[in-house]
Motif scaffolding. Sequence first.
Motif, PDB file in Angstrom:
ATOM      1  N   ILE A  43      70.233 118.912  79.175  1.00 58.83           N
ATOM      2  CA  ILE A  43      69.919 119.686  80.383  1.00 58.83           C
ATOM      3  C   ILE A  43      70.092 118.887  81.671  1.00 58.83           C
ATOM      4  O   ILE A  43      70.115 119.462  82.752  1.00 58.83           O
ATOM      5  N   PHE A  44      70.248 117.556  81.571  1.00 65.93           N
ATOM      6  CA  PHE A  44      70.522 116.741  82.755  1.00 65.93           C
ATOM      7  C   PHE A  44      72.000 116.812  83.125  1.00 65.93           C
ATOM      8  O   PHE A  44      72.409 116.300  84.150  1.00 65.93           O
ATOM      9  N   GLY A  45      72.816 117.426  82.271  1.00 66.59           N
ATOM     10  CA  GLY A  45      74.243 117.543  82.553  1.00 66.59           C
ATOM     11  C   GLY A  45      75.025 116.400  81.946  1.00 66.59           C
ATOM     12  O   GLY A  45      74.578 115.720  81.036  1.00 66.59           O
ATOM     13  N   GLY A  46      76.197 116.190  82.488  1.00 66.32           N
ATOM     14  CA  GLY A  46      77.043 115.135  81.963  1.00 66.32           C
ATOM     15  C   GLY A  46      78.184 114.835  82.903  1.00 66.32           C
ATOM     16  O   GLY A  46      78.435 115.577  83.854  1.00 66.32           O
ATOM     17  N   GLY A  47      78.849 113.736  82.632  1.00 64.21           N
ATOM     18  CA  GLY A  47      79.985 113.328  83.438  1.00 64.21           C
ATOM     19  C   GLY A  47      80.011 111.831  83.605  1.00 64.21           C
ATOM     20  O   GLY A  47      79.399 111.085  82.835  1.00 64.21           O
ATOM     21  N   ALA A  48      80.715 111.402  84.634  1.00 64.29           N
ATOM     22  CA  ALA A  48      80.893 109.968  84.879  1.00 64.29           C
ATOM     23  C   ALA A  48      79.572 109.304  85.248  1.00 64.29           C
ATOM     24  O   ALA A  48      78.761 109.870  85.978  1.00 64.29           O
ATOM     25  N   ALA A  49      79.391 108.104  84.727  1.00 57.49           N
ATOM     26  CA  ALA A  49      78.208 107.301  85.037  1.00 57.49           C
ATOM     27  C   ALA A  49      78.638 105.847  85.133  1.00 57.49           C
ATOM     28  O   ALA A  49      79.631 105.438  84.530  1.00 57.49           O
ATOM     29  N   THR A  50      77.879 105.080  85.892  1.00 56.60           N
ATOM     30  CA  THR A  50      78.144 103.651  86.053  1.00 56.60           C
ATOM     31  C   THR A  50      77.012 102.861  85.426  1.00 56.60           C
ATOM     32  O   THR A  50      75.833 103.159  85.654  1.00 56.60           O
ATOM     33  N   LEU A  51      77.385 101.862  84.642  1.00 55.13           N
ATOM     34  CA  LEU A  51      76.428 100.917  84.084  1.00 55.13           C
ATOM     35  C   LEU A  51      76.601  99.598  84.823  1.00 55.13           C
ATOM     36  O   LEU A  51      77.731  99.135  85.013  1.00 55.13           O
ATOM     37  N   THR A  52      75.492  99.004  85.254  1.00 56.10           N
ATOM     38  CA  THR A  52      75.522  97.716  85.944  1.00 56.10           C
ATOM     39  C   THR A  52      74.668  96.744  85.144  1.00 56.10           C
ATOM     40  O   THR A  52      73.509  97.033  84.853  1.00 56.10           O
ATOM     41  N   ALA A  53      75.266  95.591  84.786  1.00 56.05           N
ATOM     42  CA  ALA A  53      74.569  94.607  83.961  1.00 56.05           C
ATOM     43  C   ALA A  53      74.366  93.301  84.718  1.00 56.05           C
ATOM     44  O   ALA A  53      75.202  92.908  85.532  1.00 56.05           O
ATOM     45  N   THR A  54      73.245  92.649  84.447  1.00 50.87           N
ATOM     46  CA  THR A  54      72.967  91.310  84.957  1.00 50.87           C
ATOM     47  C   THR A  54      72.487  90.459  83.788  1.00 50.87           C
ATOM     48  O   THR A  54      72.010  90.994  82.782  1.00 50.87           O
ATOM     49  N   GLN A  55      72.606  89.152  83.930  1.00 50.00           N
ATOM     50  CA  GLN A  55      72.155  88.244  82.879  1.00 50.00           C
ATOM     51  C   GLN A  55      71.573  86.984  83.482  1.00 50.00           C
ATOM     52  O   GLN A  55      72.099  86.453  84.458  1.00 50.00           O
ATOM     53  N   SER A  56      70.484  86.513  82.882  1.00 50.07           N
ATOM     54  CA  SER A  56      69.890  85.227  83.210  1.00 50.07           C
ATOM     55  C   SER A  56      69.431  84.620  81.897  1.00 50.07           C
ATOM     56  O   SER A  56      68.372  84.998  81.370  1.00 50.07           O
ATOM     57  N   GLY A  57      70.250  83.743  81.326  1.00 48.85           N
ATOM     58  CA  GLY A  57      69.945  83.184  80.012  1.00 48.85           C
ATOM     59  C   GLY A  57      70.030  84.264  78.964  1.00 48.85           C
ATOM     60  O   GLY A  57      71.015  84.986  78.884  1.00 48.85           O
ATOM     61  N   THR A  58      68.976  84.421  78.156  1.00 46.87           N
ATOM     62  CA  THR A  58      68.977  85.460  77.130  1.00 46.87           C
ATOM     63  C   THR A  58      68.378  86.771  77.638  1.00 46.87           C
ATOM     64  O   THR A  58      68.348  87.751  76.909  1.00 46.87           O
ATOM     65  N   SER A  59      67.918  86.784  78.890  1.00 46.46           N
ATOM     66  CA  SER A  59      67.394  88.012  79.486  1.00 46.46           C
ATOM     67  C   SER A  59      68.515  88.737  80.215  1.00 46.46           C
ATOM     68  O   SER A  59      69.333  88.111  80.882  1.00 46.46           O
TER      69      SER A  59
END
Length: 157
Positions: A43-59
């Motif tokens: 019900i939220f719909g669908g389509g293009a989305a962006t994922l943004t990742a960050t890393q600091s060591g194993t976190s």
Amino acid sequence: MSKRIGSGAALLAGALAVTGLVFAPSAAAVTPTTATITASCGIFGGGAATLTATQSGTSATITLTSSAITTPIALGANSISSTLTMANSTGSARVFSGSVNPAMAAGASITVGPLPGIVASGDKLDFNGGSLKMVVLGITLTCTTSTAQAPGPFVFD
């Protein structure tokens, strides 16, 4: 004599600090830092989305944003309990979870995250084969995709 010992100790401490900086490991980095997917979220719909990742060591953290996926009702800040499962081509799937989102008006673009998780060096994470489960007012919504993220999986150092 005590002044010499104190001065010598200070010089030694300073030298060790500088040596520690020189030999300190470099900060871990994920590549790429952003990727796009096409998701279907009920019900939220669908389509293009962006994922943004960050890393600091194993976190690490991952944030999902999309103007194609929208909230059907107004939602308060930190009111969506999200669990993002990313497929890992080098081992077990990785899970990022939390209740982190801005306040959103009805019909607003969705943003969840940054969701924290643990990664290992060499992990290659892709939304394809994973999912995003969001619990909103006791209702569970699941986002999935059937295509790989572009430009490719997140690779963690």
